[in-house]
Scaffold this motif. Structure first.
Motif, PDB file in Angstrom:
ATOM      1  N   PHE A  16       0.839  -1.211   0.000  1.00 48.24           N
ATOM      2  CA  PHE A  16       0.000   0.000   0.000  1.00 48.24           C
ATOM      3  C   PHE A  16       0.868   1.253   0.000  1.00 48.24           C
ATOM      4  O   PHE A  16       0.558   2.236  -0.693  1.00 48.24           O
ATOM      5  N   ALA A  17       1.959   1.223   0.775  1.00 47.55           N
ATOM      6  CA  ALA A  17       2.853   2.381   0.815  1.00 47.55           C
ATOM      7  C   ALA A  17       3.491   2.638  -0.542  1.00 47.55           C
ATOM      8  O   ALA A  17       3.585   3.788  -0.993  1.00 47.55           O
ATOM      9  N   ASP A  18       3.897   1.578  -1.213  1.00 43.02           N
ATOM     10  CA  ASP A  18       4.560   1.740  -2.513  1.00 43.02           C
ATOM     11  C   ASP A  18       3.588   2.228  -3.596  1.00 43.02           C
ATOM     12  O   ASP A  18       3.960   3.034  -4.453  1.00 43.02           O
ATOM     13  N   ASN A  19       2.351   1.739  -3.553  1.00 39.78           N
ATOM     14  CA  ASN A  19       1.412   2.042  -4.631  1.00 39.78           C
ATOM     15  C   ASN A  19       0.611   3.328  -4.415  1.00 39.78           C
ATOM     16  O   ASN A  19       0.164   3.942  -5.393  1.00 39.78           O
ATOM     17  N   PRO A  74       6.470   6.742   4.159  1.00 44.16           N
ATOM     18  CA  PRO A  74       5.312   6.085   3.528  1.00 44.16           C
ATOM     19  C   PRO A  74       4.817   4.866   4.282  1.00 44.16           C
ATOM     20  O   PRO A  74       3.599   4.652   4.380  1.00 44.16           O
ATOM     21  N   LEU A  75       5.722   4.047   4.827  1.00 48.52           N
ATOM     22  CA  LEU A  75       5.268   2.855   5.543  1.00 48.52           C
ATOM     23  C   LEU A  75       4.522   3.239   6.818  1.00 48.52           C
ATOM     24  O   LEU A  75       3.487   2.646   7.149  1.00 48.52           O
ATOM     25  N   PHE A  76       5.033   4.225   7.527  1.00 52.10           N
ATOM     26  CA  PHE A  76       4.350   4.696   8.735  1.00 52.10           C
ATOM     27  C   PHE A  76       2.964   5.237   8.399  1.00 52.10           C
ATOM     28  O   PHE A  76       1.975   4.946   9.094  1.00 52.10           O
ATOM     29  N   LEU A  77       2.855   6.019   7.337  1.00 49.06           N
ATOM     30  CA  LEU A  77       1.557   6.570   6.938  1.00 49.06           C
ATOM     31  C   LEU A  77       0.606   5.473   6.467  1.00 49.06           C
ATOM     32  O   LEU A  77      -0.616   5.603   6.604  1.00 49.06           O
TER      33      LEU A  77
END
Length: 224
Positions: free
Chosen positions: A99-102, A112-115
């Motif tokens: 989800f973070a990457d896309n 991004p991973l935290f969000l």
């Protein structure tokens, strides 16, 4: 049948029971008009009393609205949005890196991973708050925030594509409507506020004429 599905079914039945219980306890009641005495108008004219009265009226209009159909409609909207948004949060937490990457990286947001975790937990916790009607403005605000970012992402990556935006706009409109209108009477918030409003009424302030009459009798000297 998996354990997760069993837990979801149990949560659904539990939520339905709570909703019916709140429906039975918080039925709107008609209030009779009471004439305002002159002494009460003097007390209400003080700044502190006016602020308290305005706050009470604001809470009542936001959480204790009248109209059975309106409150049932808000309950249905809360249950529908909350039940569907839970699955979106579970999907995000199932693979947060994907989800973070896309979705987060294309927005050029930091961490991004935290969000991704923030978005997943916001949708799950916000959905449960809406379903139960507990701290429902926070739940509606959480879903409104995540859906606003999702709408911005879809517009940025796909333009004004109705087939991509329609579901996001429906969730965004429903959660924003609940944020502005309130959860309705059939919620834990309404039950809590109803108790606080009732407890905040001062019986002594409601009948100042009685105390004034009693004090006037005390000042009358006895006949010799």
């Amino acid at each position: 049948m998996t354990t997760t599905l069993l837990l979801e079914i149990f949560a659904g039945f539990f939520t339905a029971f709570i909703a019916l219980w709140m429906l039975a306890l918080n039925r709107p009641t008609a209030t009779a008009a009471v004439p305002v005495r002159e002494e009460e108008s003097v007390i209400a004219a003080s700044p502190g009393a006016a602020i308290t009265a305005n706050a009470r009226r604001g809470l009542q209009s936001y959480l204790l609205r009248e109209g059975r159909l309106a409150n049932i409609g808000l309950l249905i909207l809360r249950l529908a949005i909350g039940a569907m948004m839970i699955h979106h949060g579970q999907d995000k937490l199932g693979d947060p890196q994907s989800f973070a990457d896309n979705y987060v990286v294309p927005l050029h947001l930091p961490f991004p991973l935290f969000l991704a975790y923030v978005a997943g937990y916001s949708e799950i916790l916000g959905s449960w708050l809406l379903i139960l009607g507990l701290l429902s403005p926070l739940g509606a605000l959480a879903l409104t925030g995540t859906m606003t970012v999702a709408a911005y992402h879809h517009i940025l990556t796909s333009g004004l594509n109705i087939y991509v935006l329609e579901l996001v706009v429906l969730y965004l409109g429903g959660s924003l409507a609940l944020l502005l209108l309130g959860p309705g009477r059939y919620s834990f918030d309404a039950g809590i506020v109803a108790g606080l409003v009732d407890d905040s009424v001062d019986p002594a302030a409601q009948s100042p004429s009685t105390s004034a009459t009693a004090s006037s009798y005390d000042l009358v000297p006895e006949a010799s």
